[in-house]
Design an enzyme around this catalytic site. Sequence first.
Site, PDB file in Angstrom:
ATOM      1  N   GLY A 234       3.707  69.789   7.630  1.00 25.71           N
ATOM      2  CA  GLY A 234       2.631  69.504   6.683  1.00 25.71           C
ATOM      3  C   GLY A 234       2.154  68.067   6.787  1.00 25.71           C
ATOM      4  O   GLY A 234       2.955  67.155   6.976  1.00 25.71           O
TER       5      GLY A 234
ATOM      6  N   SER B 257       6.691  77.698   5.556  1.00 23.70           N
ATOM      7  CA  SER B 257       6.481  77.287   4.163  1.00 23.70           C
ATOM      8  C   SER B 257       7.339  78.094   3.193  1.00 23.70           C
ATOM      9  O   SER B 257       6.990  78.275   2.031  1.00 23.70           O
ATOM     10  CB  SER B 257       4.995  77.414   3.762  1.00 23.70           C
ATOM     11  OG  SER B 257       4.251  76.376   4.345  1.00 23.70           O
TER      12      SER B 257
ATOM     13  N   ARG C 184       9.738  68.216  12.909  1.00 28.14           N
ATOM     14  CA  ARG C 184      10.583  67.899  11.743  1.00 28.14           C
ATOM     15  C   ARG C 184      11.688  68.933  11.652  1.00 28.14           C
ATOM     16  O   ARG C 184      11.423  70.131  11.678  1.00 28.14           O
ATOM     17  CB  ARG C 184       9.732  67.906  10.467  1.00 28.14           C
ATOM     18  CG  ARG C 184      10.281  67.048   9.337  1.00 28.14           C
ATOM     19  CD  ARG C 184       9.593  67.349   8.018  1.00 28.14           C
ATOM     20  NE  ARG C 184      10.029  68.645   7.495  1.00 28.14           N
ATOM     21  CZ  ARG C 184       9.215  69.583   7.040  1.00 28.14           C
ATOM     22  NH1 ARG C 184       7.910  69.403   7.047  1.00 28.14           N
ATOM     23  NH2 ARG C 184       9.706  70.729   6.581  1.00 28.14           N
TER      24      ARG C 184
ATOM     25  N   GLU D 100      16.288  74.833  11.056  1.00 30.05           N
ATOM     26  CA  GLU D 100      15.140  75.183  11.885  1.00 30.05           C
ATOM     27  C   GLU D 100      14.319  73.939  12.165  1.00 30.05           C
ATOM     28  O   GLU D 100      14.586  72.859  11.641  1.00 30.05           O
ATOM     29  CB  GLU D 100      14.268  76.227  11.187  1.00 30.05           C
ATOM     30  CG  GLU D 100      13.713  75.750   9.857  1.00 30.05           C
ATOM     31  CD  GLU D 100      12.971  76.853   9.107  1.00 30.05           C
ATOM     32  OE1 GLU D 100      11.730  76.810   9.107  1.00 30.05           O
ATOM     33  OE2 GLU D 100      13.635  77.741   8.542  1.00 30.05           O
TER      34      GLU D 100
ATOM     35  N   ASN E  70      10.196  72.428  12.468  1.00 30.77           N
ATOM     36  CA  ASN E  70       8.778  72.610  12.152  1.00 30.77           C
ATOM     37  C   ASN E  70       7.986  71.822  13.191  1.00 30.77           C
ATOM     38  O   ASN E  70       8.035  70.591  13.216  1.00 30.77           O
ATOM     39  CB  ASN E  70       8.464  72.065  10.755  1.00 30.77           C
ATOM     40  CG  ASN E  70       9.286  72.744   9.684  1.00 30.77           C
ATOM     41  OD1 ASN E  70       8.907  73.765   9.159  1.00 30.77           O
ATOM     42  ND2 ASN E  70      10.443  72.180   9.368  1.00 30.77           N
TER      43      ASN E  70
ATOM     44  N   ASP F 129      14.915  70.658   9.580  1.00 27.48           N
ATOM     45  CA  ASP F 129      15.425  70.877   8.225  1.00 27.48           C
ATOM     46  C   ASP F 129      16.942  71.079   8.252  1.00 27.48           C
ATOM     47  O   ASP F 129      17.465  71.758   9.143  1.00 27.48           O
ATOM     48  CB  ASP F 129      14.749  72.097   7.598  1.00 27.48           C
ATOM     49  CG  ASP F 129      13.265  71.877   7.366  1.00 27.48           C
ATOM     50  OD1 ASP F 129      12.844  70.708   7.326  1.00 27.48           O
ATOM     51  OD2 ASP F 129      12.523  72.870   7.232  1.00 27.48           O
TER      52      ASP F 129
ATOM     53  N   TYR G  36       4.814  73.135  -2.934  1.00 25.55           N
ATOM     54  CA  TYR G  36       3.406  72.777  -3.094  1.00 25.55           C
ATOM     55  C   TYR G  36       2.948  72.584  -4.538  1.00 25.55           C
ATOM     56  O   TYR G  36       1.805  72.202  -4.758  1.00 25.55           O
ATOM     57  CB  TYR G  36       2.530  73.823  -2.385  1.00 25.55           C
ATOM     58  CG  TYR G  36       2.865  73.913  -0.918  1.00 25.55           C
ATOM     59  CD1 TYR G  36       2.664  72.822  -0.078  1.00 25.55           C
ATOM     60  CD2 TYR G  36       3.418  75.065  -0.368  1.00 25.55           C
ATOM     61  CE1 TYR G  36       2.990  72.875   1.267  1.00 25.55           C
ATOM     62  CE2 TYR G  36       3.744  75.134   0.979  1.00 25.55           C
ATOM     63  CZ  TYR G  36       3.525  74.031   1.785  1.00 25.55           C
ATOM     64  OH  TYR G  36       3.854  74.095   3.114  1.00 25.55           O
TER      65      TYR G  36
ATOM     66  N   GLU H 124       0.004  80.670   5.741  1.00 30.53           N
ATOM     67  CA  GLU H 124      -0.083  79.247   5.394  1.00 30.53           C
ATOM     68  C   GLU H 124      -1.499  78.688   5.553  1.00 30.53           C
ATOM     69  O   GLU H 124      -1.679  77.481   5.662  1.00 30.53           O
ATOM     70  CB  GLU H 124       0.898  78.457   6.260  1.00 30.53           C
ATOM     71  CG  GLU H 124       2.344  78.855   6.041  1.00 30.53           C
ATOM     72  CD  GLU H 124       3.284  78.188   7.029  1.00 30.53           C
ATOM     73  OE1 GLU H 124       3.613  77.020   6.814  1.00 30.53           O
ATOM     74  OE2 GLU H 124       3.673  78.836   8.014  1.00 30.53           O
TER      75      GLU H 124
END
Length: 341
Positions: free
Chosen positions: A310, A184, A289, A304, A306, A291, A250, A13
Site C-alpha cells: 500500500g 489486504s 514488504r 508472506e 507484499n 509480514d 483501512y 483490492e
Amino acid sequence: MKIVVLAGGTSTERAVSIVSGTQVCEALREKGHQAILIDVFCGREDLDLDNAFADEYDVRLAAAYMESFNDNIEALKAQRKEFFGPKVLEACKAADVVFLALHGACGEDGRIQAAFDLMGITYTGSGYLGSALAMDKTITKQLFRENGVPTPEGMILRKSDVRKTAAELGLKLPCVVKTACGGSSVGVYIAETEEDFREAVENGFSYEDKLVAEQYIKGREYTVGVVDKEAYPIVEIVPIEGFYDYKNKYQPGSTIETCPAPLPAEQTKKMQEIALHAYAALRLENYARMDFMMDENGQMYCLEANTLPGMTPTSLLPQEAAALGMSFADLCDRLIQVSMK
C-alpha cells in the site's frame, strides 16, 4: 519524467489501489514529474496521447472517473475479453516509467509485469517471476521452507476438502484459513472451533479454488520493508480489536502502528535479516514488504511478502521511510529510481 501511475483493476483490492494511485500521482507531481493516473482495466477513451502528460492535471478528477466504474466492474469483466482498458498500453508505452499502484490479482501476480517486459515498458516493483512466486502463498511457503525462512506450518486446501473437518485434515485448532492469492487480508479467518473452520473454508472458497490452512501464531505482529536490498525500520501492528483484517487495515483509528518497533536491537537485526532472506528466496527485486508474527517465546515467523505494498502516506512502507527521514514524495521518487536502475 513522464509517468503513468497505474491503479484500479479488477481485484478485491480495487478501492485500495485507487487510493494508493491517487496519493502516489499527487506526490510525483509535487516532485515535478508529469504524472497521470489511469485505471488499468477501465482505461480512458478520451485520453489525448499528444497532450496527456501536461503540466496542469487534476489528479482527484481522474480518481473520481476511476471510482465511477466501481459498481460495474463485474459486468464489465463479463463483457470484455481484453484486460487492458482503452489507451492504457499506448499511454504506458509513451511514458518513461509506469508506477504500479495495483494490488491483488491481475496487478501483483506477475501477469502485467510479464506483458510489460515483452513490450519493453519500464515499471516499478519486482519482475514477473518474483511477483508470481510471492502472490501464491502455497508457493511462498514452499520456498520459505526450502530456503530456511521460518514460517508457520501449513497445508493446501482444495475444494475437495470442503466437507472435511480440521481433525480429519490433521490440523490443530486454532488455525488460520486464508485464500492462496488474496491480499489486504480479504478472505482471512481465524478458526477456533470446528464450526469456525467449516465456515472459514466455505467463505474462503467463495473467493478462490485454493486455500492455505496454517498454524495460528499467538503473539505480536510486525512488518519489514525492503528497498534495494536494504531492510527498513520495523513497524509493530496492534489492532485495537480482533486481528489485522481488512477493516483494521483501512479504517482510521482501528490499529496502533509503531515505527520503529519497540524491539531490542538484537531482535530488530534478526527480523530484518529474515526479511532480506525471504526477499531473496522469492526472487524479489527493487522493493517489497514482509509480514511477520513473533510468538510469546520470541520465535519469529515470516508469513508472506507484499510485492506492491500500500502506498498512502499512512501506509506501512511510507511509515518506515518516514522513520528514516524520508517524505512520502521522496519515497515515491526513490522507488522509481531503484526500479529504473
